[in-house]
Every structure is written in C-alpha cells, then in structure tokens.
Design an enzyme around this catalytic site. Structure first.
Site, PDB file in Angstrom:
ATOM      1  N   ASP A  10      24.673 -49.518-105.556  1.00  0.00           N
ATOM      2  CA  ASP A  10      24.229 -49.125-104.579  1.00  0.00           C
ATOM      3  C   ASP A  10      22.484 -48.914-104.535  1.00  0.00           C
ATOM      4  OD1 ASP A  10      26.644 -48.575-104.154  1.00  0.00           O
ATOM      5  OD2 ASP A  10      26.656 -45.994-105.309  1.00  0.00           O
ATOM      6  N   ASP A  70      31.406 -44.993 -97.610  1.00  0.00           N
ATOM      7  CA  ASP A  70      29.336 -44.380 -97.341  1.00  0.00           C
ATOM      8  C   ASP A  70      28.640 -45.003 -96.086  1.00  0.00           C
ATOM      9  OD1 ASP A  70      30.291 -43.936-100.053  1.00  0.00           O
ATOM     10  OD2 ASP A  70      29.186 -45.572-101.386  1.00  0.00           O
ATOM     11  N   GLN A  74      30.649 -48.796 -95.250  1.00  0.00           N
ATOM     12  CA  GLN A  74      30.765 -49.486 -95.845  1.00  0.00           C
ATOM     13  C   GLN A  74      32.520 -49.524 -94.563  1.00  0.00           C
ATOM     14  OE1 GLN A  74      31.683 -49.945 -99.677  1.00  0.00           O
ATOM     15  NE2 GLN A  74      29.885 -50.891 -98.474  1.00  0.00           N
TER      16      GLN A  74
HETATM   17  C1  FRU Z   1      30.534 -44.599-103.398  1.00  0.00           C
HETATM   18  C2  FRU Z   1      30.903 -45.670-103.325  1.00  0.00           C
HETATM   19  C3  FRU Z   1      29.643 -46.730-104.326  1.00  0.00           C
HETATM   20  C4  FRU Z   1      30.521 -47.852-104.033  1.00  0.00           C
HETATM   21  C5  FRU Z   1      31.338 -47.866-102.272  1.00  0.00           C
HETATM   22  C6  FRU Z   1      31.735 -48.989-102.445  1.00  0.00           C
HETATM   23  O1  FRU Z   1      32.361 -44.251-102.431  1.00  0.00           O
HETATM   24  O2  FRU Z   1      31.843 -46.317-104.965  1.00  0.00           O
HETATM   25  O3  FRU Z   1      29.161 -46.942-105.956  1.00  0.00           O
HETATM   26  O4  FRU Z   1      28.524 -48.905-103.783  1.00  0.00           O
HETATM   27  O5  FRU Z   1      31.777 -46.660-102.433  1.00  0.00           O
HETATM   28  O6  FRU Z   1      33.355 -48.629-101.231  1.00  0.00           O
END
Ligand code: FRU
Length: 462
Positions: free
Chosen positions: A138, A20, A36
């Site tokens: 999130d 993300d 991420q």
């Molecule tokens: C979405 C997610 C988020 C979480 C992140 C972890 O793709 O699952 O909800 O914070 O990825 O990498």
C-alpha cells in the site's frame, strides 16, 4: 418485493467487488478516484485498479479498469497504492501481489500515464527490505518536505508485529528503504497508511489490523488518524498503538486515502464497507456488484482533532426541498427517492433527538442526559440490529447524506462521523424526525439524479 441496493451517487463498479480507494488525484483538469476492483467475482480473489473521473467532485463517470493483474510481478493482484503527478506525468504506485503455493511476494510497482486514460507499467521499484515479512504493501507517495519523495508503506516485521515503513527517492522512480517511522506491539499488520500536512501539521492515517499469523488471516481492523508534532522519521519511530482517534464511528469505513486539490483542501475517500463473511455474501447476493466508496469528504482539523465534512461541491448541489408533515413531536418526510440529504443547524441544547430512516432500516438517537450517540441498523443475516455508540457532550448540528443503501452522518460540522450500508426493505422512502424544535432550521433535499454514470458497455475496457 426485492429492493436493489444499487447506489445512485456513490462510486461503485457496474459488477464485481470494490474495496480500497487508490490513487486519488487531481490531474490535468479532472479528479481521479482509482479503487481496488475485482471485476471477475464479488470476492477478494483477484484485484485490478478500476477508476472513475469527475470534473467537479460531484458528477462521476466510471471508466473501467486501469491496471490489470497481468504481469509476473502482479499476477495475484494489483493491490492498493497512490498517485502523484511528477513533471506532468501521472505516476501510479501500487503493490504487485504474487501468491504461489501459499508463498507471497510483494513488490512496489510503478505505472505511468500521460493522459489519464492509457497506463504503462514500468515494473517493480522496491522489494521488501530485510526485517519485514511479505505483508508489505500500500505505497503512498508524497513530496518530502526535505526534497525528493517519500513513500509510506503498511508492513509487518519479522517478529509478526505491524509497522509503517518509509522509502525515499529523489526522482520518484528509484527508491531505497528508509526505515520504520512507526511500530506497533499490539497489531500484527498496518494497512493503507497516508501521510500529509494539514494546516501546517503532519498527519498520519493508518489501519491497525489484528492477524492470526499462523493462519495468515485478518481478524479485525479499523482506520485511525493522528496529528503529529513533527514530520516522522526513522530515527524516532512513533508508537502506533497510542495517540490515535478513530476516523469514523460507524459500521462501514476502511482504508481511507486523501489528496490535495488545487484550492488547497485535503479530500478523503474511504471504502464504504467493512462487511465480511456471511454478512458480505448476503449483502451482495442478488446484486451484480458489492461495495462503494464513501462520498468525498473534506478532512480538516480543530486543534489535534481530525474532522470530516461533505465537500463544498456536494453541499452546494441544487436539490428539490421536500416538506415534512408534523407528527407527534417531530416531522415525517416522504421523499420520492432514497438519495437525499437532511440537515439541521443551531440545534437547541440538551434535547434528545431521533432520526429513523425507511421505517427502521437505520436509526440515530442522541441522548442529551447520557451525552451519547447511538446509531443502529437492521441486520440482513438475521432479525437483530447492529449498534454503534459514541460520546458527544453536546449536539449542535447534523447532516445526514443518504443513498439507496447507505447513510453518512456528520455531527457538529464533522466532529463525529458514522458511515453505514444498510439493506433497503421499505418500498416507500421515509425519514422520521423526533425532537427538533419547530423553529430549528431543518431541511430535507432530494439530490439530483444522474450524478454517477456507468459508461455504455461498448466503450468499456475489459
Ligand atoms: C486493505 C487491503 C490492502 C491491500 C488491498 C487488497 O483493504 O487489504 O492492504 O492492498 O486491500 O485488495
């Protein structure tokens, strides 16, 4: 011959896995795209925040990691979140994920920076309120039109169904739960919400997800948006199962986040992949990295419909035009590189149109009689094709933005968007167009090289 998938102008890490977009912001003269990042493996086992910066939304430089999973409250992942400047300070809000012996604890955490390079963790600022499971994450923090700050979070209620929860704060540091602003009866989790005003109307983006709650596993998920009548509040929670549109009709688009830039535009990045399982493993098999962000897109609305188009800065990039040769009822272009854009405006009504990239790695077809768009890509795990279809009563313009292993297609100035990664196999890049009239203004333009840079190894943080 193996053809690498490394993108030339999309944000991706030098190694590991990206997912993300997080913490998008314009801060002290630069654009920031955090994301991420598993810097240890091409899987989802460990998440940090990596980041890239840009002075102009076009030239990006990878900057390494900003937040590592190194505290007791975020040891199994610095999960997704957002950024907000408060009093000159860059505040980063994220979910600290802890999972020990199968038990998960999520805490919403704050880290701060004064210079956009050095980050200091202040620790948890919100724990999971009663009524929710630990699928609570999130945080997107925005100024509250009533004063103070609002945080929207993706959540799962104790009954195993999804919600968007609100938290409120006067100073951006001390937070209290504010109740659910949206409820689902159909999805077991909502991920990555975003809330903002767009041309005077509130807009909520979110990702509904089906989960197998017994196995604690995601089954499928996608990303949607909707224009609201009023700023949401917990007194009147929204029904999250209705009234939305999908933000992207393609294969690879998830967890979009937006931010407002100084001239008032709302810019969106998404995670350009939704590959899972064998497809994901095979895509990254011979690569040091996997996944990238989408190109930056301006989000705008026509009435209740959310539209996306490439940002002006990208559209205004100088590039080298490539002439096409006439073939059959169209033209064949042979650009020197896979990084190019192809645009066609003022399309004649009621005509079928086809675009084929690199001998069939990806293709688009508009069927005017059936009023349907079909986008396909060749699969890389077997000899089949993946297909997406959407309705479109009339096709008036298109923009296709290509990189080494991706295509982002914008129809009718952002009315319908298809994002895709694909597997490069053709040694000679090509675009075959069939169906445009000879007088249609169409142009293939090579994009400049060196729009995206990894910094030299010795400068990188761990
Ligand atoms: C979405 C997610 C988020 C979480 C992140 C972890 O793709 O699952 O909800 O914070 O990825 O990498």
């Amino acid at each position: 011959m193996y053809i690498p998938k490394k993108q030339s102008w999309h944000i991706e890490p030098p190694w590991g896995l990206l997912n993300d977009p997080n913490g998008l912001i314009w801060y002290k003269g630069n654009y920031y795209a955090f994301f991420q990042w598993n810097r240890l493996a091409k899987d989802h086992s460990s998440k940090a925040w990596g980041f890239a910066t840009s002075p102009d939304l076009v030239h990006w430089q990878f900057r390494g990691s900003a937040l590592l999973p190194d505290q007791p409250y975020d040891a199994q992942g610095v999960y997704s979140g957002s950024a907000l400047e408060i009093g000159g300070q860059l505040n980063l809000y994220y979910t600290g994920n802890v999972k020990q012996e199968g038990r998960r604890i999520s805490r919403q955490c704050l880290a701060v920076s004064e210079d956009g390079r050095h980050f200091r963790k202040l620790g948890p600022v919100l724990t999971t309120p009663a009524g929710y499971t630990e699928h609570f994450r999130d945080p997107k923090v925005v100024p509250d039109p009533q004063g103070g700050y609002a945080m929207v979070l993706g959540a799962q209620r104790q009954n195993g169904l999804g919600a968007v929860e609100l938290a409120i704060s006067q100073d951006g540091v001390h937070w209290v739960p504010g109740g659910a602003i949206g409820l689902s009866e159909e999805y077991q989790m909502i991920e990555c919400p975003d809330l903002f005003a767009l041309d005077g109307a509130p807009v909520l983006l979110y990702c509904p997800q089906h989960r197998d709650n017994d196995a604690d596993a995601s089954l499928d998920s996608f990303s949607v948006g909707r224009v609201l009548d009023q700023w949401p509040d917990a007194a009147n929670p929204l029904d999250l199962d209705t009234g939305w549109q999908r933000l992207d009709a393609g294969f690879d688009f998830y967890a979009p986040q937006t931010f407002r830039v100084p001239d008032g535009r709302r810019i969106l990045f998404g995670w350009m992949s939704r590959l899972e399982g064998e497809e994901e493993t095979a895509f990254g098999a011979e690569e040091p990295r996997i996944h990238c962000l989408t190109m930056p897109r301006e989000l705008f609305r026509r009435g209740q419909h959310l539209c996306q188009r490439p940002v002006r800065e990208q559209r205004e990039l100088p590039g080298t035009p490539v002439a096409g040769e006439t073939t059959g009822n169209g033209r064949l272009y042979r650009p020197a590189r896979r990084a190019f854009r192809f645009t066609a405006d003022n399309l004649a009504p009621n005509r079928d149109l086809e675009l084929t990239l690199h001998g069939g790695e990806w293709s688009f077809r508009y069927d005017a009689a059936a009023r349907t768009v079909t986008v396909q890509r060749r699969r890389w795990t077997d000899s089949g094709t993946d297909t997406r279809q959407a309705e479109l009563p009339a096709l008036t313009s298109l923009e296709l933005w290509c990189d080494q292993s991706s295509a982002e297609l914008f129809l009718n100035d952002g009315e319908l968007v298809f994002s895709a990664r694909f597997c490069p196999t053709a040694p000679q890049p090509s675009l075959l167009e069939a169906g445009l009239t000879p007088e249609t203004p169409a142009q293939l333009t090579l994009l400049p090289e060196d729009l995206y840079r990894f910094i030299p190894k010795e400068e990188e943080k761990s």
